[in-house]
Design a protein around this motif. Structure first.
Motif, PDB file in Angstrom:
ATOM      1  N   GLN A  37     -10.938  41.161   9.778  1.00  0.00           N
ATOM      2  CA  GLN A  37     -11.741  42.153  10.803  1.00  0.00           C
ATOM      3  C   GLN A  37     -11.245  44.090  10.996  1.00  0.00           C
ATOM      4  O   GLN A  37     -11.797  44.715  10.702  1.00  0.00           O
ATOM      5  N   HIS A  43     -16.871  40.886   9.826  1.00  0.00           N
ATOM      6  CA  HIS A  43     -16.886  41.083  11.791  1.00  0.00           C
ATOM      7  C   HIS A  43     -16.832  39.415  12.122  1.00  0.00           C
ATOM      8  O   HIS A  43     -17.971  38.902  11.403  1.00  0.00           O
ATOM      9  N   ASP A  46     -16.797  41.036  17.132  1.00  0.00           N
ATOM     10  CA  ASP A  46     -17.477  42.363  17.570  1.00  0.00           C
ATOM     11  C   ASP A  46     -18.811  42.348  17.457  1.00  0.00           C
ATOM     12  O   ASP A  46     -19.174  41.374  17.155  1.00  0.00           O
ATOM     13  N   HIS A  49     -21.836  43.774  15.684  1.00  0.00           N
ATOM     14  CA  HIS A  49     -22.235  43.477  14.067  1.00  0.00           C
ATOM     15  C   HIS A  49     -22.519  41.996  14.857  1.00  0.00           C
ATOM     16  O   HIS A  49     -22.463  41.318  13.379  1.00  0.00           O
ATOM     17  N   GLY A  51     -20.844  39.463  15.857  1.00  0.00           N
ATOM     18  CA  GLY A  51     -20.029  38.696  16.672  1.00  0.00           C
ATOM     19  C   GLY A  51     -19.762  38.068  17.496  1.00  0.00           C
ATOM     20  O   GLY A  51     -19.955  38.116  18.365  1.00  0.00           O
TER      21      GLY A  51
ATOM     22  N   GLN B 121     -18.782  43.037   5.010  1.00  0.00           N
ATOM     23  CA  GLN B 121     -18.811  44.238   5.877  1.00  0.00           C
ATOM     24  C   GLN B 121     -19.404  44.417   7.086  1.00  0.00           C
ATOM     25  O   GLN B 121     -19.500  45.440   7.236  1.00  0.00           O
ATOM     26  N   THR B 123     -22.026  42.337   8.644  1.00  0.00           N
ATOM     27  CA  THR B 123     -22.611  41.556   9.393  1.00  0.00           C
ATOM     28  C   THR B 123     -21.527  40.398   9.906  1.00  0.00           C
ATOM     29  O   THR B 123     -20.924  40.393   8.944  1.00  0.00           O
ATOM     30  N   ALA B 124     -22.183  39.794  10.495  1.00  0.00           N
ATOM     31  CA  ALA B 124     -21.177  38.648  10.922  1.00  0.00           C
ATOM     32  C   ALA B 124     -20.920  37.480  10.193  1.00  0.00           C
ATOM     33  O   ALA B 124     -20.637  36.122   9.553  1.00  0.00           O
ATOM     34  N   SER B 127     -19.452  37.894   6.984  1.00  0.00           N
ATOM     35  CA  SER B 127     -18.556  37.718   7.255  1.00  0.00           C
ATOM     36  C   SER B 127     -17.876  36.218   6.982  1.00  0.00           C
ATOM     37  O   SER B 127     -16.597  35.808   6.181  1.00  0.00           O
TER      38      SER B 127
END
Ligand code: HEM
Ligand SMILES: [Cu+2]
Lengths: 426, 192
Positions: A37, A43, A46, A49, A51, B121, B123-124, B127
């Protein structure tokens, strides 16, 4: 060594090792998420986004609570080594204590949410974590009673190591009592992030985890150096350290309840906290002086102490059957033991291994002799590997990816070289 | 090649135990990754979020079947190595190595393809998707390196030490394959 001959200290270390295996990966995941992150723009934590800020805490405490038992279990193991020696009898309720040590570690995996009572977890989760936290008390209490009864039923000789264990039991009870108070959710929500929490974990970490280590340093000092520490000074150092600990950490309960929060370095006068904090400061100096007495005693005794002989306390466990300090090979003849207290029962000679670095391997449960293992000899490769892996991660942290890649390559080469050295076979 | 009188030992060899401990930590690692996936998933009404395509199902499932089937040659290699049948061990390892390398190559292709379609990069979801799937590919790579290393050593003949290496690596592969099933199901879960 079969399970029924394992000393309780070894059971405690078994519980520690098992906990480490299952606790640390959670921290690994958490830290990898954090780095991704921060440095790569992923993410996880946070909300903007998608998270989840609490994900950090879940993963951290899923590691963090088992970790507190990883801290305390060696101390419990030291207590179960010192108490029988100075009470001159075997531990009371031996199998229960062994089970309790393993159970503490196991239950420790189901209570992480008690560090998150004030974060808005669903009620069902609060109830679960509160109940699980209260359950931890059962195995802890089994051990406390077993320690007390062993001293009570024996013929205790209160020399310095046992004094430190006595201090440990008292401090552990106080710290455990504040812990069990936190297990009640409303109380925790009122006191979280105050000095009451700071009092709890200092009692339990400094009091309960460090005191047995100090006692253990006296206890095994003759074994390691072959010389006795100074007994009178050692007993005095206990009382100074104990008084310092109480004076430093006990008032933290009170200022916590008076509303002083954690992680502050200063505050306005007039909240009624001043006298307590002054007392704590005085206590900290006394505590430091006590520690100085301990290390001074050991340092002086290292060179001037009277020779101790192999077994100054008539301890029960195997280390007291070899000379002090032990030879590099520990035992000329691999001993065969019939109980966890072989020095009090019977040690027979067994195997003799004299072809370089060798050690016997046994079957897993019954401890029958199985194979002679060739042990690796001295090699510079492990330290080089450790060094290159350390540099690798520092470079990743500081985003020097090319240098990191170079050290990853070095680490790979060292690994290959290490594994290319195979043991000789007939 | 000499026949190896495989360990007179009753207990499993220490090398195998070492691998068991390692597999325990790695399985826990994937447990926390999968747990994190669902923690993030249940906070979002739309999963995958708007603008991110649903995961494709067919190709990953076929690849999974191929990977899981390599447990057979790997296990055979372990048995052959202990029986001292060096040539058969090498052949079994080589078979597994070819299939697994093909698997990894295709998976990397899919991974890059996914990267073109959505970003870790943004959205979760992206990720955790790329982290979890990538972690598994990394474990496949480690297994391939272990196998290639052993294959190389086995050209110099078999020893008890190397047979233990094959046995431990076989255990690692079984674990990686079980984890592959778990990770693939989680990865495809939005489309299932
Ligand atoms: C009797 C069993 C125990 C119970 C029920 C218990 C319970 C708790 C609870 C509920 C908290 C959270 C307080 C808060 O932040 O509001 C806490 C904090 C803490 N406990 Fe314990 N505890 C126990 C034993 C231990 C032991 C054995 C250790 C260490 C050896 C320990 C170390 C800590 C530490 C370091 C913290 C502070 C964590 C932080 O920085 O927030 N506890 N404990
Ligand atoms: Cu805790």
């Amino acid at each position: 060594m079969s399970f029924n001959r394992m000393p309780l200290f070894v059971f405690a270390m078994l519980a520690v090792s098992l906990s480490l295996i299952f606790a640390l990966p959670s921290l690994t995941t958490d830290l990898v998420f954090l780095e991704l992150q921060r440095k790569v723009g992923f993410h996880f934590f946070d909300v903007a986004h998608g998270g989840d800020a609490l994900l950090w805490q879940h993963l951290f405490w899923l590691f963090g609570h088992p970790e507190v038992y990883i801290i305390i279990l060696p101390a419990m193991g030291i207590a179960t080594s010192i108490i029988p020696t100075f009470a001159k009898r075997k531990m009371v309720a031996f199998p229960l204590v062994a089970l309790a040590e393993l159970l503490v570690a196991f239950i420790g995996f189901g209570v992480w949410g008690h560090h998150m009572f004030a974060t808005g977890l669903p009620v069902g989760a609060l109830v679960f974590f509160a109940a699980a936290s209260m359950m931890v008390v059962i195995p802890s209490t089994i051990q406390i009673y077993a320690w007390l009864f062993t001293v009570n039923l024996g013929r205790p000789e209160f020399r310095a190591p046992l004094l430190f264990i006595g201090g440990f039991i008292g401090l552990f009870v106080i710290g455990g009592l504040s812990g069990i108070m936190f297990a009640a959710v409303p109380f925790d929500q009122a006191t979280t992030d105050t000095y009451f929490v700071v009092a709890h974990f200092h009692f339990i970490i400094f009091g309960a985890a460090v005191f047995p280590i100090l006692g253990g340093m006296y206890y095994w000092f003759p074994k390691v150096t072959g010389r006795m520490y100074h007994e009178r000074l050692a007993q005095a150092s206990f009382w100074v350290t104990f008084a310092g600990t109480m004076l430093t950490f006990f008032p933290m309960h009170i200022v916590g309840l008076l509303g002083m929060t954690r992680r502050v370095y200063t505050y306005h006068a007039g909240f009624g906290w001043d006298a307590y904090n002054l007392a704590e400061t005085v206590g900290a100096f006394i505590l430091a002086f006590g520690l100085l007495m301990i290390f001074g005693n050991l340092l002086w005794s290292r060179f001037r102490g009277a020779p101790s002989g192999p077994d100054p306390f008539f301890g029960g466990t195997l280390e007291w059957t070899t000379s002090s300090p032990p030879p590099p090979y520990n035992f000329p003849v691999i001993p065969r033991v019939s109980s966890p207290y072989p020095n009090w029962d019977r040690v027979e000679g067994g195997l003799q291994l004299d072809h370089g670095h060798e050690t016997p391997a046994t079957t897993v449960r019954d401890g029958h002799f199985d194979e002679v293992l060739k042990m690796p000899s001295e090699s510079g490769l492990p330290i080089v590997l450790a060094f290159s892996v350390t540099v690798l991660f520092i470079m990743l942290l500081t985003t020097h990816f090319v240098v990191a890649g170079i050290f990853a390559g070095i680490a790979g080469l060292v690994l290959a070289a290490w594994h290319a050295q195979e043991p000789a076979e007939q | 090649m000499s026949t190896v009188p495989y360990a007179q030992r009753v207990a499993k060899p220490n090398g195998w135990w070492g691998m068991v401990v390692f597999v325990a930590t790695e399985a826990t690692l994937f447990g926390t990754l999968i747990g994190s996936y669902y923690d993030l998933r249940f906070r979002t009404p739309r999963w995958p979020p708007a603008g991110v395509p649903d995961p494709k199902v067919a190709v990953p499932l076929i690849l999974l079947a191929v990977l899981v089937s390599t447990s057979i040659p790997v296990q055979l290699a372990s048995v052959f190595a202990r029986a001292g049948r060096t040539a058969a061990t090498r052949l079994a390892l080589l078979t597994a190595l070819v299939l697994q390398s093909g698997y990894l190559a295709l998976q990397i292709h899919l991974y890059v393809d996914d990267l073109h379609r959505f970003s870790p990069q943004a959205t979760a979801y992206g990720s955790i998707y790329f982290t979890m799937v990538g972690a598994h590919h990394a474990h496949v790579l480690v297994g391939i390196v272990l196998e290639a290393w052993l294959l190389l050593r086995l050209f110099g003949g078999n020893t008890v030490y190397r047979a233990v290496g094959v046995q431990a690596t076989a255990f690692f592969w079984h674990a990686v394959n079980v984890l592959a099933v778990a990770v693939t199901i989680v990865q495809l879960s939005p489309s299932l």
